[in-house]
Scaffold this motif. Structure first.
Motif, PDB file in Angstrom:
ATOM      1  N   ARG A  46     -35.388 -72.971 -23.063  1.00  0.00           N
ATOM      2  CA  ARG A  46     -35.515 -72.789 -21.614  1.00  0.00           C
ATOM      3  C   ARG A  46     -34.223 -73.143 -20.881  1.00  0.00           C
ATOM      4  NH1 ARG A  46     -41.015 -75.285 -19.004  1.00  0.00           N
ATOM      5  NH2 ARG A  46     -42.551 -73.814 -19.843  1.00  0.00           N
ATOM      6  N   SER A  47     -33.400 -73.979 -21.495  1.00  0.00           N
ATOM      7  CA  SER A  47     -32.129 -74.395 -20.879  1.00  0.00           C
ATOM      8  C   SER A  47     -30.950 -73.600 -21.432  1.00  0.00           C
ATOM      9  CB  SER A  47     -31.908 -75.896 -21.097  1.00  0.00           C
ATOM     10  OG  SER A  47     -32.871 -76.643 -20.402  1.00  0.00           O
ATOM     11  N   GLY A  48     -31.212 -72.425 -21.988  1.00  0.00           N
ATOM     12  CA  GLY A  48     -30.149 -71.607 -22.549  1.00  0.00           C
ATOM     13  C   GLY A  48     -29.900 -71.939 -24.008  1.00  0.00           C
ATOM     14  N   GLU A  49     -28.792 -71.446 -24.527  1.00  0.00           N
ATOM     15  CA  GLU A  49     -28.463 -71.702 -25.926  1.00  0.00           C
ATOM     16  C   GLU A  49     -27.891 -73.109 -26.089  1.00  0.00           C
ATOM     17  OE1 GLU A  49     -26.571 -68.806 -28.945  1.00  0.00           O
ATOM     18  OE2 GLU A  49     -24.924 -70.162 -28.412  1.00  0.00           O
ATOM     19  N   LEU A  50     -28.459 -73.856 -27.013  1.00  0.00           N
ATOM     20  CA  LEU A  50     -27.967 -75.187 -27.365  1.00  0.00           C
ATOM     21  C   LEU A  50     -27.458 -75.145 -28.793  1.00  0.00           C
ATOM     22  CD1 LEU A  50     -30.925 -77.346 -25.971  1.00  0.00           C
ATOM     23  CD2 LEU A  50     -28.854 -76.605 -24.766  1.00  0.00           C
ATOM     24  N   ARG A  51     -26.323 -75.767 -29.021  1.00  0.00           N
ATOM     25  CA  ARG A  51     -25.739 -75.787 -30.362  1.00  0.00           C
ATOM     26  C   ARG A  51     -25.669 -77.213 -30.888  1.00  0.00           C
ATOM     27  NH1 ARG A  51     -21.075 -71.110 -30.777  1.00  0.00           N
ATOM     28  NH2 ARG A  51     -22.284 -69.466 -29.747  1.00  0.00           N
TER      29      ARG A  51
ATOM     30  N   GLY B 101     -17.867 -78.274 -18.160  1.00  0.00           N
ATOM     31  CA  GLY B 101     -19.253 -78.029 -17.790  1.00  0.00           C
ATOM     32  C   GLY B 101     -20.246 -78.328 -18.885  1.00  0.00           C
ATOM     33  N   ARG B 102     -19.789 -78.962 -19.944  1.00  0.00           N
ATOM     34  CA  ARG B 102     -20.652 -79.307 -21.062  1.00  0.00           C
ATOM     35  C   ARG B 102     -20.601 -80.808 -21.328  1.00  0.00           C
ATOM     36  NH1 ARG B 102     -23.819 -75.066 -21.972  1.00  0.00           N
ATOM     37  NH2 ARG B 102     -24.196 -75.764 -24.114  1.00  0.00           N
ATOM     38  N   VAL B 103     -21.590 -81.302 -22.044  1.00  0.00           N
ATOM     39  CA  VAL B 103     -21.600 -82.680 -22.537  1.00  0.00           C
ATOM     40  C   VAL B 103     -21.930 -82.628 -24.026  1.00  0.00           C
ATOM     41  CG1 VAL B 103     -22.693 -84.944 -22.400  1.00  0.00           C
ATOM     42  CG2 VAL B 103     -22.367 -83.624 -20.330  1.00  0.00           C
ATOM     43  N   ILE B 104     -21.136 -83.311 -24.836  1.00  0.00           N
ATOM     44  CA  ILE B 104     -21.404 -83.410 -26.267  1.00  0.00           C
ATOM     45  C   ILE B 104     -22.089 -84.753 -26.505  1.00  0.00           C
ATOM     46  CG2 ILE B 104     -20.456 -83.272 -28.593  1.00  0.00           C
ATOM     47  CD1 ILE B 104     -20.022 -80.767 -26.835  1.00  0.00           C
TER      48      ILE B 104
ATOM     49  N   ALA C 201     -23.941 -83.516 -33.534  1.00  0.00           N
ATOM     50  CA  ALA C 201     -23.375 -83.377 -32.193  1.00  0.00           C
ATOM     51  C   ALA C 201     -24.051 -82.223 -31.470  1.00  0.00           C
ATOM     52  CB  ALA C 201     -21.870 -83.133 -32.273  1.00  0.00           C
ATOM     53  N   MET C 202     -24.668 -82.528 -30.321  1.00  0.00           N
ATOM     54  CA  MET C 202     -25.378 -81.530 -29.523  1.00  0.00           C
ATOM     55  C   MET C 202     -24.518 -81.144 -28.328  1.00  0.00           C
ATOM     56  SD  MET C 202     -29.235 -83.143 -29.538  1.00  0.00           S
ATOM     57  CE  MET C 202     -28.740 -84.655 -28.693  1.00  0.00           C
ATOM     58  N   ASP C 203     -24.387 -79.846 -28.108  1.00  0.00           N
ATOM     59  CA  ASP C 203     -23.582 -79.299 -27.016  1.00  0.00           C
ATOM     60  C   ASP C 203     -24.541 -78.847 -25.916  1.00  0.00           C
ATOM     61  OD1 ASP C 203     -22.007 -77.811 -25.309  1.00  0.00           O
ATOM     62  OD2 ASP C 203     -20.868 -76.850 -26.900  1.00  0.00           O
ATOM     63  N   PHE C 204     -24.608 -79.632 -24.817  1.00  0.00           N
ATOM     64  CA  PHE C 204     -25.549 -79.384 -23.736  1.00  0.00           C
ATOM     65  C   PHE C 204     -24.811 -79.072 -22.439  1.00  0.00           C
ATOM     66  CE2 PHE C 204     -29.542 -82.014 -25.137  1.00  0.00           C
ATOM     67  CZ  PHE C 204     -29.685 -81.176 -26.233  1.00  0.00           C
ATOM     68  N   PRO C 205     -25.462 -78.365 -21.521  1.00  0.00           N
ATOM     69  CA  PRO C 205     -24.864 -78.177 -20.191  1.00  0.00           C
ATOM     70  C   PRO C 205     -24.835 -79.491 -19.412  1.00  0.00           C
ATOM     71  CG  PRO C 205     -27.081 -77.265 -20.260  1.00  0.00           C
ATOM     72  CD  PRO C 205     -26.743 -77.655 -21.662  1.00  0.00           C
ATOM     73  N   ALA C 206     -23.702 -79.764 -18.755  1.00  0.00           N
ATOM     74  CA  ALA C 206     -23.558 -80.983 -17.951  1.00  0.00           C
ATOM     75  C   ALA C 206     -24.206 -80.790 -16.589  1.00  0.00           C
ATOM     76  CB  ALA C 206     -22.082 -81.328 -17.784  1.00  0.00           C
TER      77      ALA C 206
ATOM     78  N   ASN D 259     -35.253 -66.948 -35.507  1.00  0.00           N
ATOM     79  CA  ASN D 259     -34.996 -65.740 -34.719  1.00  0.00           C
ATOM     80  C   ASN D 259     -33.617 -65.230 -35.101  1.00  0.00           C
ATOM     81  OD1 ASN D 259     -34.593 -63.737 -32.849  1.00  0.00           O
ATOM     82  ND2 ASN D 259     -35.062 -64.979 -31.051  1.00  0.00           N
ATOM     83  N   GLY D 260     -33.571 -64.388 -36.143  1.00  0.00           N
ATOM     84  CA  GLY D 260     -32.282 -63.899 -36.619  1.00  0.00           C
ATOM     85  C   GLY D 260     -31.453 -65.037 -37.185  1.00  0.00           C
ATOM     86  N   GLN D 261     -30.242 -65.195 -36.666  1.00  0.00           N
ATOM     87  CA  GLN D 261     -29.348 -66.263 -37.112  1.00  0.00           C
ATOM     88  C   GLN D 261     -29.520 -67.535 -36.281  1.00  0.00           C
ATOM     89  OE1 GLN D 261     -27.355 -65.850 -39.931  1.00  0.00           O
ATOM     90  NE2 GLN D 261     -28.663 -64.020 -40.006  1.00  0.00           N
ATOM     91  N   SER D 262     -30.522 -67.570 -35.411  1.00  0.00           N
ATOM     92  CA  SER D 262     -30.753 -68.732 -34.566  1.00  0.00           C
ATOM     93  C   SER D 262     -32.229 -69.133 -34.656  1.00  0.00           C
ATOM     94  CB  SER D 262     -30.347 -68.436 -33.116  1.00  0.00           C
ATOM     95  OG  SER D 262     -31.140 -67.389 -32.584  1.00  0.00           O
ATOM     96  N   TYR D 263     -32.605 -70.079 -33.828  1.00  0.00           N
ATOM     97  CA  TYR D 263     -33.991 -70.550 -33.769  1.00  0.00           C
ATOM     98  C   TYR D 263     -34.421 -70.642 -32.310  1.00  0.00           C
ATOM     99  CZ  TYR D 263     -33.289 -72.017 -38.622  1.00  0.00           C
ATOM    100  OH  TYR D 263     -33.016 -72.035 -39.966  1.00  0.00           O
ATOM    101  N   ASP D 264     -35.656 -70.220 -32.048  1.00  0.00           N
ATOM    102  CA  ASP D 264     -36.262 -70.482 -30.745  1.00  0.00           C
ATOM    103  C   ASP D 264     -36.879 -71.876 -30.799  1.00  0.00           C
ATOM    104  OD1 ASP D 264     -35.561 -67.904 -30.013  1.00  0.00           O
ATOM    105  OD2 ASP D 264     -37.530 -67.074 -30.509  1.00  0.00           O
TER     106      ASP D 264
END
Length: 262
Positions: A98-103, A244-247, A113-118, A53-58
């Protein structure tokens, strides 16, 4: 129709460790019923699908029974496939979920390294029947987030656990984590999710969005080494930077690459 499929052991440096996930790259979405049937046929705790999806992925994740809002090990597996098997050149992947943008970023040392909401679990009294269903006589504390988190004082209690999965499936949470400090890591965990079709998950990255903040607070640390699993185990590194994040970081290994014919 022919689709490419990868099976990746996430949170492991070699095959037969960590948590296996299937990854199916797509150019466009198939009907949800087909995605669910493929996941059921794979019979792994998670099958991940992504579409450019453009420069990202769904990105979406399916257990053999349901689509879920967040899955850590299948996100790690998807990033591994893109970086190591499909030639993705970006240093940071962006997944729309579904949980927003994950990097997910890749380091020079091979860690992903995954950047997730805490999530901050809330303490509560143990629900009636929970400890009995787990085969525990007592717990140091019980919390709730997406899962019930049961803290025990002795890590040696984890390996012998033989839960009553039918009883656990009656609790209205995604899953149940039993966790303790020690055994060569800051904390260790087992995770059970019969309600979502996974009796035991060897390594549940998404559960660490709650476990890492909990243990960071209990231990007074922001960087944590972690292990999860029963007979099959995997290792993670978690950082809780306080924003507010967890790596959540780990490695992955390719087990299988093939084709689906439907």
């Amino acid at each position: 129709m022919q689709l490419e499929i990868f099976q990746v052991d996430a949170f492991s440096t070699e095959p037969f460790g960590g948590n296996p996930a299937a990854v199916v790259p797509l150019q466009s979405w198939l009907p949800d019923a087909v995605l669910q049937r493929i996941a059921e046929e794979n019979n792994l705790s998670e099958t991940a699908y992504f579409v450019p999806n453009g420069q990202s992925y769904d990105l979406r994740w399916f257990t053999p029974a349901v689509e879920v809002d967040l899955c850590g090990h299948a996100t790690l597996a998807s990033a591994y496939v893109l970086f190591e098997q499909l030639g993705e050149q970006a240093q940071v992947l962006r997944f729309n979920t579904r949980s927003g943008e994950l990097r997910v970023s890749r380091g020079a040392d091979g860690l992903l390294a995954m950047d997730f909401p805490a999530k901050q679990p809330q303490a509560l009294d143990a629900p009636a029947g929970l400890l009995q269903a787990l085969g525990l006589s007592q717990a140091a504390a019980v919390y709730r987030s997406d899962d019930y988190v049961v803290v025990v004082d002795d890590a040696a209690l984890l390996d012998p656990l033989k839960p009553d999965f039918a009883a656990l499936s009656a609790f209205d949470v995604r899953g149940i984590a039993v966790t303790a400090a020690g055994r060569g890591f800051d904390f260790v965990t087992r995770w059970f999710g019969p309600r979502v079709g996974v009796n035991e998950d060897p390594v549940t990255g998404s559960a660490h969005t709650s476990l890492a903040p909990l243990w960071a607070e209990r231990l007074g640390k922001t960087a944590l080494t972690c292990e999860q699993g029963g007979a099959r185990k995997g290792q993670l590194h978690c950082e809780v930077p306080g924003n507010g994040r967890v790596i959540i970081s780990g490695r992955a290994a390719l087990y299988l690459r093939g084709s689906i014919f439907i």
